[in-house]
Design a protein around this motif. Sequence first.
Motif, mmCIF file in Angstrom:
data_model
loop_
_atom_site.group_PDB
_atom_site.id
_atom_site.type_symbol
_atom_site.label_atom_id
_atom_site.label_comp_id
_atom_site.label_asym_id
_atom_site.label_seq_id
_atom_site.Cartn_x
_atom_site.Cartn_y
_atom_site.Cartn_z
ATOM 1 N N GLN A 1 0.817 -1.147 -0.049
ATOM 2 C CA GLN A 1 -0.107 0.162 -0.196
ATOM 3 C C GLN A 1 0.725 1.108 -0.032
ATOM 4 O O GLN A 1 1.949 1.102 0.747
ATOM 5 N N TRP B 1 0.259 7.579 0.264
ATOM 6 C CA TRP B 1 -1.015 8.413 -0.178
ATOM 7 C C TRP B 1 -2.223 7.709 0.342
ATOM 8 O O TRP B 1 -2.992 8.306 1.049
ATOM 9 N N SER B 2 -2.230 6.356 0.037
ATOM 10 C CA SER B 2 -3.375 5.733 0.442
ATOM 11 C C SER B 2 -3.817 5.578 1.603
ATOM 12 O O SER B 2 -4.812 5.738 2.250
ATOM 13 N N ARG B 3 -2.521 5.232 2.317
ATOM 14 C CA ARG B 3 -2.567 5.067 4.051
ATOM 15 C C ARG B 3 -2.961 6.241 4.634
ATOM 16 O O ARG B 3 -4.063 6.233 5.603
ATOM 17 N N ASP C 1 -6.811 6.890 4.360
ATOM 18 C CA ASP C 1 -7.409 6.071 5.190
ATOM 19 C C ASP C 1 -7.524 6.567 6.566
ATOM 20 O O ASP C 1 -8.319 6.193 7.241
#
Length: 212
Positions: A60, A63-65, A68
């Motif tokens: 992952q 940016w995605s973390r 979230d």
Amino acid sequence: MMRSHLWSYDSTKLAWLQAGLAPSGGNAGCSVAELLPGGFDAYVRIFHQFEAPDGSGLTQSWWSRAADSGESFHAELTHYSLLDAPKPVWLARTGEPDDRTRRALVRVLTATTGDEPVFFAYDLEALLNGEEQPLIRTAPLPELETLRKMVEEEHTAMDGPEFWWPHDRSWVVTSDHDLTSTYVGCSQETAERILSDDEIEALSVTPHTRVV
């Protein structure tokens, strides 16, 4: 970041680089200037991707973390601020980039450096491995993976290298042993190539950007 070494860099290939680092700011974090020498037109932070610890091979992005966990994606983002992100638990590699990121960085920098010899230095890793001075090897940049394997076999699986730079010193890469990101000092053109590469998650930084 541990920077208290038991040896001198005098007469080593690392002397110029260490001489260009800013003094340590103490225990309240440090800045990019303490990891990379000054004088470059641009500086870039390269994030080491998060990996699932269950052996599934899932990854992952930062940016995605951040999305979230409700955090903004910015140059001083730390994994500590992402601890409350939704499960499962993800771990970011420390000490060196993940394989995909490292190979992509080699590809980008090779477009700048070509076949020019590059220095690869093992600093703190060499100290912890019982060496008497920094371990420095020279090879064309595309041979980094072969060099890494040789060093791991000869010196008990050391991570690294911690510093890379070509003979003309047009860029420098550093991966500190306890950081989850790699930092690069380079030209603006090289920085733009790194930032635009789809396989590298990176943001621009300055020498004053805090490193946590």
